[in-house]
Design an enzyme around this catalytic site. Structure first.
Site, mmCIF file in Angstrom:
data_model
loop_
_atom_site.group_PDB
_atom_site.id
_atom_site.type_symbol
_atom_site.label_atom_id
_atom_site.label_comp_id
_atom_site.label_asym_id
_atom_site.label_seq_id
_atom_site.Cartn_x
_atom_site.Cartn_y
_atom_site.Cartn_z
ATOM 1 N N GLY A 15 0.943 -1.123 0.133
ATOM 2 C CA GLY A 15 -0.043 -0.018 0.096
ATOM 3 C C GLY A 15 0.770 1.154 0.030
ATOM 4 O O GLY A 15 0.681 2.114 -0.656
ATOM 5 N N THR A 120 -4.868 -8.944 -2.817
ATOM 6 C CA THR A 120 -4.586 -9.782 -1.703
ATOM 7 C C THR A 120 -4.564 -11.492 -2.108
ATOM 8 O O THR A 120 -5.366 -11.819 -3.060
ATOM 9 C CB THR A 120 -5.709 -9.549 -0.748
ATOM 10 O OG1 THR A 120 -5.650 -8.193 -0.413
ATOM 11 C CG2 THR A 120 -5.724 -10.520 0.501
ATOM 12 N N ARG A 152 8.621 -10.725 -13.501
ATOM 13 C CA ARG A 152 9.842 -11.688 -12.854
ATOM 14 C C ARG A 152 10.288 -12.649 -14.189
ATOM 15 O O ARG A 152 11.710 -12.516 -14.054
ATOM 16 C CB ARG A 152 9.217 -12.691 -11.768
ATOM 17 C CG ARG A 152 8.880 -11.944 -10.710
ATOM 18 C CD ARG A 152 8.323 -12.890 -9.527
ATOM 19 N NE ARG A 152 8.048 -11.827 -8.242
ATOM 20 C CZ ARG A 152 7.234 -12.148 -7.260
ATOM 21 N NH1 ARG A 152 6.121 -13.333 -7.539
ATOM 22 N NH2 ARG A 152 7.085 -11.561 -6.143
ATOM 23 N N HIS A 176 -2.393 -17.683 -9.867
ATOM 24 C CA HIS A 176 -0.949 -17.349 -9.387
ATOM 25 C C HIS A 176 -0.651 -18.234 -8.268
ATOM 26 O O HIS A 176 -0.670 -17.788 -7.105
ATOM 27 C CB HIS A 176 -1.322 -15.756 -8.658
ATOM 28 C CG HIS A 176 -0.343 -14.986 -8.079
ATOM 29 N ND1 HIS A 176 1.004 -14.799 -8.833
ATOM 30 C CD2 HIS A 176 0.113 -14.693 -6.709
ATOM 31 C CE1 HIS A 176 1.613 -14.241 -8.097
ATOM 32 N NE2 HIS A 176 1.245 -14.131 -6.713
HETATM 33 P P1 A3D Z 1 1.243 -5.896 4.802
HETATM 34 O O1 A3D Z 1 2.293 -5.088 4.805
HETATM 35 O O2 A3D Z 1 0.893 -6.733 5.868
HETATM 36 O O3 A3D Z 1 0.097 -5.057 4.629
HETATM 37 C C1 A3D Z 1 -1.361 -5.322 4.674
HETATM 38 C C2 A3D Z 1 -2.190 -4.262 5.389
HETATM 39 O O4 A3D Z 1 -3.579 -4.516 5.401
HETATM 40 C C3 A3D Z 1 -1.697 -4.224 6.838
HETATM 41 O O5 A3D Z 1 -1.216 -2.677 7.075
HETATM 42 C C4 A3D Z 1 -3.067 -4.523 7.681
HETATM 43 O O6 A3D Z 1 -3.101 -3.714 8.857
HETATM 44 C C5 A3D Z 1 -4.149 -4.173 6.745
HETATM 45 N N1 A3D Z 1 -5.404 -4.614 7.002
HETATM 46 C C6 A3D Z 1 -5.534 -6.081 7.488
HETATM 47 N N2 A3D Z 1 -6.714 -6.064 7.479
HETATM 48 C C7 A3D Z 1 -7.626 -5.017 7.273
HETATM 49 C C8 A3D Z 1 -8.789 -4.581 6.932
HETATM 50 N N3 A3D Z 1 -9.905 -5.297 7.061
HETATM 51 N N4 A3D Z 1 -9.128 -3.472 6.365
HETATM 52 C C9 A3D Z 1 -7.995 -2.794 6.028
HETATM 53 N N5 A3D Z 1 -6.891 -2.933 5.875
HETATM 54 C C10 A3D Z 1 -6.667 -4.126 6.662
HETATM 55 O O7 A3D Z 1 1.059 -6.809 3.512
HETATM 56 P P2 A3D Z 1 1.615 -6.431 2.117
HETATM 57 O O8 A3D Z 1 1.279 -5.282 1.543
HETATM 58 O O9 A3D Z 1 3.047 -6.918 1.951
HETATM 59 O O10 A3D Z 1 0.691 -7.671 1.223
HETATM 60 C C11 A3D Z 1 -0.628 -7.532 1.130
HETATM 61 C C12 A3D Z 1 -1.221 -8.715 0.270
HETATM 62 O O11 A3D Z 1 -0.706 -8.648 -0.763
HETATM 63 C C13 A3D Z 1 -0.872 -9.868 1.091
HETATM 64 O O12 A3D Z 1 -2.314 -10.730 0.921
HETATM 65 C C14 A3D Z 1 -0.117 -10.673 0.110
HETATM 66 O O13 A3D Z 1 0.048 -12.009 0.164
HETATM 67 C C15 A3D Z 1 -0.526 -10.330 -1.076
HETATM 68 N N6 A3D Z 1 0.660 -10.131 -2.413
HETATM 69 C C16 A3D Z 1 0.289 -10.552 -3.519
HETATM 70 C C17 A3D Z 1 0.991 -10.499 -4.415
HETATM 71 C C18 A3D Z 1 0.477 -11.013 -5.935
HETATM 72 O O14 A3D Z 1 1.070 -11.417 -6.619
HETATM 73 C C19 A3D Z 1 -0.856 -11.356 -5.986
HETATM 74 C C20 A3D Z 1 2.218 -10.220 -4.403
HETATM 75 C C21 A3D Z 1 2.790 -9.944 -3.213
HETATM 76 C C22 A3D Z 1 1.675 -9.896 -2.021
#
Ligand code: A3D
Length: 320
Positions: A15, A120, A152, A176
């Protein structure tokens, strides 16, 4: 003309990076939303304070109330939890499905006209659930995975062939997961398909197979290195490319988890396929032909996604 508005649901690693990139590219005003109060506000202020140095104009705000996303043109969803070493993407279903419900309801109430990009994990199931919870038109919601997986693969290919990443195109289709489908025949160096590059002696089949395998496991490679979370720079770049194609009506052809309505013989699932993204959202699905091996790989990947959807239905009976 008023600036576009981009809402980022989840102000974690991806984010925050999304907010910075959206600012640097002047895609519009940015709202960061998170349930952890203070984090979205802090990141918004920090990036707003980078704007004078970088020379971009954008309003940045942080919020923990869904009313802040009202009227967003694009919503990018990263809310939930990422993987830790030893976890598969599928282990995240229980927690992240509940998060998708809250996010879907928030979007439905405050930004029903937005183009929504879900990141997500487990991606193909979460984007499916988010569409159900939000009630969004199926051409206005996609999952980001293929752009990242292809990026990648492109990086590995550019290193191998010692050419610019700009001259490498690649398609990675399917779900994915570790059985995603890197389509070697449709991947090129400046328009020359990879099998022809092998014939020309620029690399070997064994080395190409190894790059395909590394692409499939690309997410896990980074999780194992970071240990505390998953990749976030390249995932953010990938989602921004999709948002930009929508906001600027570029009509880029990008591999995205899109809703299929009979294409590729699939009905009612979100699967990674090449789509045209323009002002109308997902405007067209590009149906490429598969050979026997590719078809088998694609079907295997589709079956994994079907398994995830069944698992979601098991957790939340309203989705059945
Ligand atoms: P992270 O840095 O943990 O950020 C997730 C955020 O979501 C945290 O700040 C939480 O507080 C917040 N959160 C949790 N529950 C809620 C809610 N109900 N409403 C609003 N915010 C909430 O994780 P990230 O930014 O590294 O990754 C986020 C997601 O992306 C994860 O599910 C990863 O598995 C996914 N992801 C997907 C890919 C793809 O290629 C699809 C690649 C990398 C990560």
């Amino acid at each position: 003309m008023a600036r576009s508005k981009i809402a980022l649901i989840g102000a974690g690693q991806i984010g925050g990076t999304l907010a910075l990139l959206a600012g640097l590219k002047e895609l519009g005003d940015i709202v960061l939303f998170d349930i952890v109060d203070g984090v979205p506000q802090g990141k918004a202020l920090d990036i707003a304070e980078a704007a004078p140095v970088e020379g971009f104009d954008a309003k940045l705000a942080g919020a923990s109330d869904y009313s802040a996303i009202a009227g967003a043109d694009v919503v990018i969803v990263t809310a939930g939890v990422p993987r830790k070493p030893g976890m598969s993407r599928d282990d995240l279903i229980g927690i992240n499905l509940k998060v998708m419900q809250a996010v879907g309801e928030g979007i439905k109430a405050h930004a029903p006209d937005a183009f929504v990009i879900c990141i997500t994990n487990p991606l193909d199931a979460m984007v499916w659930a988010l569409q159900k919870f939000s009630g969004l038109p199926k051409n206005k919601i996609v999952g980001m995975a293929g752009v990242l997986d292809s990026a990648r693969f492109r990086h590995f290919l550019a290193e191998e062939f010692k050419v610019s990443v700009e001259d490498v195109t690649a398609f990675v289709l399917g779900g994915h997961g570790d059985d995603m489908v890197p389509l070697v025949r449709y991947s090129t160096i400046a328009g020359v398909p990879l099998p022809d590059m092998i014939k020309l002696g620029w690399s070997t089949q064994e080395r190409l197979d190894a790059m395909v395998e590394r692409t499939r496991k690309g997410g896990g490679e980074i999780v194992n290195l970071l240990k505390t979370g998953s990749a976030f720079y390249a995932p953010a770049s990938s989602a921004i490319a999709m948002a930009e194609s929508y906001l600027r009506d570029k009509r880029r052809v990008l591999p995205c988890a899109a809703h299929l309505d009979g294409q590729y013989g699939i009905d009612g699932l979100f699967i990674g396929v090449p789509v045209v993204i323009g002002a109308g959202g997902v405007e067209k699905v590009l149906e490429v032909e598969f050979n026997g091996d590719e078809k088998a790989m694609f079907e295997k990947s589709v079956n994994s996604v079907k398994g995830l959807i069944e698992a979601c239905k098991g957790v939340d009976s309203t989705l059945a």
